[in-house]
Design an enzyme around this catalytic site. Sequence first.
Site, mmCIF file in Angstrom:
data_model
loop_
_atom_site.group_PDB
_atom_site.id
_atom_site.type_symbol
_atom_site.label_atom_id
_atom_site.label_comp_id
_atom_site.label_asym_id
_atom_site.label_seq_id
_atom_site.Cartn_x
_atom_site.Cartn_y
_atom_site.Cartn_z
ATOM 1 N N GLU A 1 93.693 10.076 8.823
ATOM 2 C CA GLU A 1 93.360 9.808 10.217
ATOM 3 C C GLU A 1 93.078 11.081 11.008
ATOM 4 O OE1 GLU A 1 95.419 5.534 11.037
ATOM 5 O OE2 GLU A 1 96.757 7.260 11.035
ATOM 6 N N GLU B 1 95.789 1.692 3.002
ATOM 7 C CA GLU B 1 96.866 1.044 3.745
ATOM 8 C C GLU B 1 96.466 -0.410 3.961
ATOM 9 O OE1 GLU B 1 97.896 3.088 7.380
ATOM 10 O OE2 GLU B 1 97.723 5.067 6.428
#
Length: 984
Positions: free
Chosen positions: A392, A471
């Site tokens: 991220e 994820e």
Amino acid sequence: MPGAAGVLPEGESESAVATEDFDDSAWDTLAVPSHWVLQGDGKYGLPIYTNVQYPFPVEPPFVPDDNPTGDYRRTFELDESWDEAAAVLLRFDGVESHYRVWVNGVEIGAGVGSRLAQEFDVTGVVRPGSNLIVVRVSQWSAASYLEDQDQWWLPGIFRDVTLQARPVGGIDDVWLRTSYAGDASSDGTGVVTPEITAPGDAYPVTLRIPGLDVDVTWQTADAVASVSIGNVKPWSAERPTLYNATVSSATETISLRLGFRTVEIIGDQFLVNGRRLVFHGMNRHETHPDRGRVFDEEFARDDLLMMKRFNVNAIRTSHYPPHPRLLDLADELGFWVVLECDLETHGFEAHGWVDNPSDDPSWREAYLDRMERTVERDKNHPSIVMWSLGNESETGQNLAAMAAWTHARDASRPVHYEGDYTGEYSDVYSRMYSSVPETETIGRDDATNLLLGCSATESARQRSKPFVLCEYVHAMGNGPGAIDQYEDLVDRYPRLHGGFVWEWRDHGIRTRTPDGTEYFGYGGDFGEVVHDGNFVMDGMVLSDSTPTPGLFEYAQVVAPIRLHVVLNADDQPVAVISNLRHTADVTDVAFRWTVEHDGTAVAAGELDVAGATGAALAAGETVTVALGSVELGDGETWLTLEAVQRDATEWADAGHRISAAQLDLTPRTPAAIGPRPVATVSPDANGFDVGHIPATLSLGPAVFEHGRLTQLAGLPVSGPRLELWRAPTDNDEGEGRGSYDLADPTRHNGNGVPAPSSAAMWRAAGLDRLTGRVEQVIAAADGIRLRKRYAAAEQKHSVVVDEDWRLVDGELTLRAEIVPSAGWNIILPRIGLRFDLPPEVNAASWFGTGPHESYPDSTHAALVGRFSATLDDLTVRYAMPQESGHRRNLRSLRLARNGTDWLGIDAVPDSRGRRIGFTLSPHTAQQVGTAKHRYELPEPDRTYLYLDAAQHGVGSRACGPDVWPDFALRPEARTITVRFTAVD
């Protein structure tokens, strides 16, 4: 350098602190490794939790002047032999976040990269006798902008500090690259390609692998060459064969453990040793409820053993390299590892990614330094099958440079980075929390669907690669739902290579209230100025190491031994057994079957799978085995097949269940109680037939006072009352994605449409504050009928409940018809009834699904059988109290009072064969729904029994998709029919 250290009092200067004659006798003592905010009961500050936001102004590279800082001093002794070393190196394995080092008053250097090792040359500075080391650690630094990794900010020296004497003629570094050629399940050819970094006087250098009879000596660096070895057993997560190896010079021996495997990408297939690899993995942070990120090897090993028991085969080291011993354990126990660099800049997203370091050339060297230190420390581990650039951090030239460096340095492992949506520099297509519909479009060849952030050409490029969910199925609180939907896609589309659940473990920090009540704290519990609440409590394992029901569900869904029990053309049961392992056959597995009549075992045995196939069932093979005829019982007949560990292993006992399947062999006959005729009388103008309602009415085990239930089986009770509310789960409260109820769930990439959270809509509808009124009471010789209407303040729509209580042949039956009025237009959390029971009702045994809870989109781990549990074990102790404990498909329930059976309840299916579920709790849904921590729950003064006609699914909307429509609960008429029996 384990030992003690001190924290600098305010007002002391660093120059004075670094001198040898500084008086530190008034300083406090801390253990090292540790985080100073977890020591001293807040004396040195407190932990801070944020998920995305930075806990300081976003002004890179600057941080506040008010910067928590700890100074450490300690002495250590060296003997004369250290003078003979070619070099002396001081190594720090983990310091958060910036530190400066002095030895004997001389400044040695500074370090950043909290989860990365760094070495300093202190040759000529250390001396025989007493030495002084001083370290100044600052919590915030420019490096903090690169370490925004959804976890606690915990400053300090939290990994080992070591001093190493390097010998003359020693070996500076070794990389033994290994590869394997041959069948993944049998012996083949291994190749070792050495890379030895050493001065010329270190030669000759010898490689020895005793288990493979390798003993090779190279006289010079130019002579070092690859070694080909026959009869090598390959390394895999299922069969983690390791070979001890040494690389020696005359003065130094380096020991390694080698695993032979070849990782390659061919087309859209991720292969290890020539076979498709499916990750059934967990994202694993380093977290301990007392020690924070300080490594506890026994604790970590126990975690990995638990992973093995729950069919986890892979770990993503989110979002930094773990303690090096963790990777030794992964090599030894067997896990596929995605090793991630210590990098995340997520806090810039809220500012439109302006000034994000990922695309700023001035940060290039910092990015490359982090990746280089990641790879160089861990390159010898066979468990690592892929490098990850970080998490991220959006995208940019610095990430591309990291990928280029990694490809050049290690061509034997692919490079992963989820933020490379268009596939410019990574080798796999990776996403987090893509919906089931979107994941399906990724799996199939669908040129009409553009992928996230991609043009048509870029979409085609990404679909040419293996796909990994780095994820998914966010495991926050009660959930996640829909694990099976994702796994079905992995089974159907070979391009999809599984994924990594977010995440393995809650990050709760053990703390106490002022009165000493222990609890696990989360964001906001430590006075943080900004924080992200309980978003840090999102694991499959609770902070106290309790596995959640979601983990049991996951283990069943992803089990590598898949079982199905079906009827063949002759209506005889057969077992369909699929070995979905990567490498191993099933010689270590026993297949056991049991026949039960109404939950009582009447026959059992073991399948001879090898006899049926003529050989062990190899990886990738499926076999069908006849189970023979089964004697049917008078009630329900269930056939259960289990795959269990044949022998004990390090991670499980013999008999440990790997997977299970059931087949219902009960003959289909309708069994429902219809309405019985009642004597009717004319009610008065208020709807009450008060003239015909006795003050006290006894119906078998029940007593009614003025038409209200007051006793069951001799104990005071109240109810039933309609319950539409459940204590919102984290997913009920979530708005991670939109609603599936308001539009076609396959549109918008399956992300739903913007809508408030389910819990917000439930509160707006007043479901947590329904009030009821009795509209009608009618008595008859054998029973009583009540009509009740429930609604909330300021709400027009309502729900009518018709209760029909009957005593027939000494058996008390309640039939409750639940009918909503027009006007309901929301998803409901539940449709059920609540009974308030005495607090001494504290255990239950039941015939239904269990032993764990289940919800409509999380049912695979729940088997039909007979189970029992105490009241405390019937709900889950989530750090944030919420709905839990629902057990579906109830047949019969027996409640116990202080260890003695008290009341029996038989549940009857409705006219469509749907069965009710139950929850037994020491608190109401309203009490649970208002508490933010368990210690906020009131002292129990009742036990509450919920009988639910239906419950809403759980989903993973806290940070993922909504509940799929098939498992959502819309308002509808339902019937609950139960029989009550007093138990002597």
